[in-house]
Design an enzyme around this catalytic site. Structure first.
Site, PDB file in Angstrom:
ATOM      1  N   GLU A   1       0.835  -1.205   0.000  1.00 50.78           N
ATOM      2  CA  GLU A   1       0.000   0.000   0.000  1.00 50.78           C
ATOM      3  C   GLU A   1       0.870   1.256   0.000  1.00 50.78           C
ATOM      4  O   GLU A   1       0.551   2.241  -0.671  1.00 50.78           O
ATOM      5  CB  GLU A   1      -0.919   0.007   1.229  1.00 50.78           C
ATOM      6  CG  GLU A   1      -2.015  -1.031   1.205  1.00 50.78           C
ATOM      7  CD  GLU A   1      -3.076  -0.718   0.166  1.00 50.78           C
ATOM      8  OE1 GLU A   1      -3.334   0.468  -0.084  1.00 50.78           O
ATOM      9  OE2 GLU A   1      -3.631  -1.673  -0.407  1.00 50.78           O
TER      10      GLU A   1
ATOM     11  N   HIS B   1      -1.942  -7.922   9.751  1.00 52.22           N
ATOM     12  CA  HIS B   1      -2.530  -8.348   8.474  1.00 52.22           C
ATOM     13  C   HIS B   1      -1.676  -9.396   7.793  1.00 52.22           C
ATOM     14  O   HIS B   1      -2.174 -10.415   7.307  1.00 52.22           O
ATOM     15  CB  HIS B   1      -2.709  -7.142   7.545  1.00 52.22           C
ATOM     16  CG  HIS B   1      -3.424  -7.479   6.270  1.00 52.22           C
ATOM     17  ND1 HIS B   1      -2.778  -7.998   5.163  1.00 52.22           N
ATOM     18  CD2 HIS B   1      -4.723  -7.405   5.932  1.00 52.22           C
ATOM     19  CE1 HIS B   1      -3.649  -8.220   4.197  1.00 52.22           C
ATOM     20  NE2 HIS B   1      -4.836  -7.870   4.629  1.00 52.22           N
TER      21      HIS B   1
ATOM     22  N   GLU C   1      -2.802 -13.266   7.139  1.00 50.96           N
ATOM     23  CA  GLU C   1      -2.327 -13.910   5.914  1.00 50.96           C
ATOM     24  C   GLU C   1      -1.322 -15.024   6.184  1.00 50.96           C
ATOM     25  O   GLU C   1      -0.997 -15.808   5.289  1.00 50.96           O
ATOM     26  CB  GLU C   1      -1.691 -12.864   4.992  1.00 50.96           C
ATOM     27  CG  GLU C   1      -2.637 -11.753   4.547  1.00 50.96           C
ATOM     28  CD  GLU C   1      -3.745 -12.261   3.656  1.00 50.96           C
ATOM     29  OE1 GLU C   1      -3.539 -13.288   2.973  1.00 50.96           O
ATOM     30  OE2 GLU C   1      -4.828 -11.637   3.641  1.00 50.96           O
TER      31      GLU C   1
ATOM     32  N   VAL D   1      -6.487   0.320  12.447  1.00 49.43           N
ATOM     33  CA  VAL D   1      -7.930   0.370  12.665  1.00 49.43           C
ATOM     34  C   VAL D   1      -8.455  -1.000  13.079  1.00 49.43           C
ATOM     35  O   VAL D   1      -7.928  -2.028  12.665  1.00 49.43           O
ATOM     36  CB  VAL D   1      -8.695   0.852  11.408  1.00 49.43           C
ATOM     37  CG1 VAL D   1      -8.263   2.247  11.012  1.00 49.43           C
ATOM     38  CG2 VAL D   1      -8.498  -0.114  10.254  1.00 49.43           C
TER      39      VAL D   1
ATOM     40  N   HIS E   1     -11.034  -6.932   9.594  1.00 52.36           N
ATOM     41  CA  HIS E   1     -10.144  -8.014  10.043  1.00 52.36           C
ATOM     42  C   HIS E   1     -10.286  -8.269  11.541  1.00 52.36           C
ATOM     43  O   HIS E   1     -10.305  -9.416  11.985  1.00 52.36           O
ATOM     44  CB  HIS E   1      -8.696  -7.683   9.699  1.00 52.36           C
ATOM     45  CG  HIS E   1      -8.398  -7.739   8.231  1.00 52.36           C
ATOM     46  ND1 HIS E   1      -8.606  -8.880   7.479  1.00 52.36           N
ATOM     47  CD2 HIS E   1      -7.917  -6.806   7.380  1.00 52.36           C
ATOM     48  CE1 HIS E   1      -8.259  -8.648   6.223  1.00 52.36           C
ATOM     49  NE2 HIS E   1      -7.852  -7.396   6.136  1.00 52.36           N
TER      50      HIS E   1
END
Length: 412
Positions: free
Chosen positions: A216, A290, A321, A352, A356
């Site tokens: 990102e 993540h 992941e 945040v 997830h």
């Protein structure tokens, strides 16, 4: 001839009268049954027709949701978002439960994630010469957006009142979701950069809320680089964990600050006076990030090393992941078991507490972390804390420090 026909007609009428008498007497029940069957058949047909109409209406909404569940904005996005919401609002409660598509489900519009009116999209003009653009992946969970992303933005605006804080999200899917459901329009990166140019911004600071220099971040940098010649000066502040480093043993001060901050918050929310007090009761804290296939995934290994270096033996780092491999849920479960802890507290290692945190970590599906830890049968209790890093004051202060370094770089 005419008299014979009259007699035949009279006989026929008599026969009809007798037949009618039989039907109204002994044959009455049969007549009633036939009538009831006909009514039931008509009702069944009507019900089937109604079910078909319900499914068709639900499918239409699902298709409209799938059409805006995309990562690219187009000229029709605003109209598509409005059409999807209008179609959803027109459904009955029963029809809403039938909404199902490739990405669509009843929760898209129906889930209560908090009050969006408490948020500030920060997409206004009148920016001035100095802009501080805060770039986030984004979240459609309203409460988390207010506490975590807006919390960081508010802290930055308070620290740098001479700079106009504006917002951009990199996930168009989330932007479309928030716009369709709540009517809140958030700029994507291109819109935010175009707004800065149109407003005559001269000095641009970009503060990403991303955790690390991952995919990102790279996409964000590509967009910034394409606009650099439109400003007098541009500086990009560090993401939360700072520079990645070459291997798992590299620990910078940013990772140490984050490790201390998230652990302190988790221990406090769990009701313990200290991490040692929790360890004495066989409590382990598992922070779920993540994960990524990007080379920056070493950052998660570095965070585990940081925890160990700080003496946080009952703290473990995992990822949705499962990249890097040791952070996969099943491997974390085995690590916690091997260390002898019997109680677990799960908390997101994410800016945040969005999808997830609420689904992959704390959801009811069998593949959620909560479900997997419980299914292992190795723990007396498994609890979840739904809180993002962005709402932690010391994390906000770290972003403020990163922004200061960027501003100082512009000033030489």
């Amino acid at each position: 001839m005419r008299k014979r026909n009259i007699r035949k007609a009279a006989a026929a009428l008599t026969a009809l009268a007798l037949c009618a008498g039989v039907l109204s007497g002994c044959g009455g029940a049969a007549s009633s049954t036939a009538s009831s069957a006909a009514s039931s058949s008509a009702a069944a047909s009507s019900e089937a027709s109604g079910e078909d109409a319900d499914e068709a209406a639900a499918k239409n909404v699902a298709d409209l949701i799938d059409a805006i569940y995309v990562q690219e904005r187009n000229d029709s996005t605003d109209e598509q978002c409005a059409a999807a919401k209008a179609a959803w609002d027109a459904l009955t409660d029963a029809q809403k439960e039938l909404v199902e598509g490739e990405n669509a489900d009843p929760d898209y519009f129906g889930r209560d994630t908090g009050d969006a009116s408490k948020d500030d999209a920060r997409n206004e003009d009148n920016i001035g010469e100095n802009e501080l653009l805060v770039v986030s992946f984004g979240t459609s969970f309203n409460d988390s957006r207010v506490k975590d992303i807006k919390g960081i933005e508010d802290a930055l605006q308070a620290a740098y009142p001479d700079w106009s804080v504006r917002r951009a999200f990199t996930a168009q899917i989330i932007i479309n979701h928030v716009q369709a459901r709540d009517g809140e329009k958030i700029d994507n990166m291109q819109q935010a950069m175009d707004r800065a140019v149109a407003n005559g911004v001269k000095n641009l600071i970009v503060q990403p809320t991303h955790l690390m220099h991952g995919a990102e971040y790279d996409e964000m940098m590509e967009m910034i680089d394409s606009y650099r010649d439109k400003f007098e000066s541009v500086a990009v502040a560090e993401p939360l964990l700072g520079e990645v480093g070459s291997d798992a043993t590299v620990i910078n001060s940013d990772k140490e600050v984050v490790a201390k901050a998230v652990t302190e918050a988790a221990v406090k929310d769990a009701g313990y006076e200290s991490l040692d007090a929790a360890a004495a009761e066989k409590v382990a804290f598992v922070f779920m990030g993540h994960g990524t296939s990007h080379t920056a995934k070493v950052s998660y290994s570095q965070m585990q090393t940081t925890m160990q270096t700080l003496g946080y033996d009952n703290v473990f780092i995992g990822t949705v992941e499962g990249e890097p491999e040791e952070t996969a849920c099943e491997n974390v479960i085995e690590a916690v078991k091997a260390a002898g802890y019997t109680k677990v507290v799960l908390r997101p290692l994410m800016v945040v507490a969005g999808d997830h945190a609420n689904n992959d970590m704390a959801g009811s599906d069998e593949d959620s972390w909560l479900s997997q830890f419980n299914a292992s049968g190795a723990f007396e209790s498994v609890d979840c804390q739904i809180a993002g890093l962005g709402e932690v004051p010391s994390i906000q202060e770290l972003y403020v420090a990163h922004t200061k370094a960027a501003i100082d770089s512009l000033n030489g």
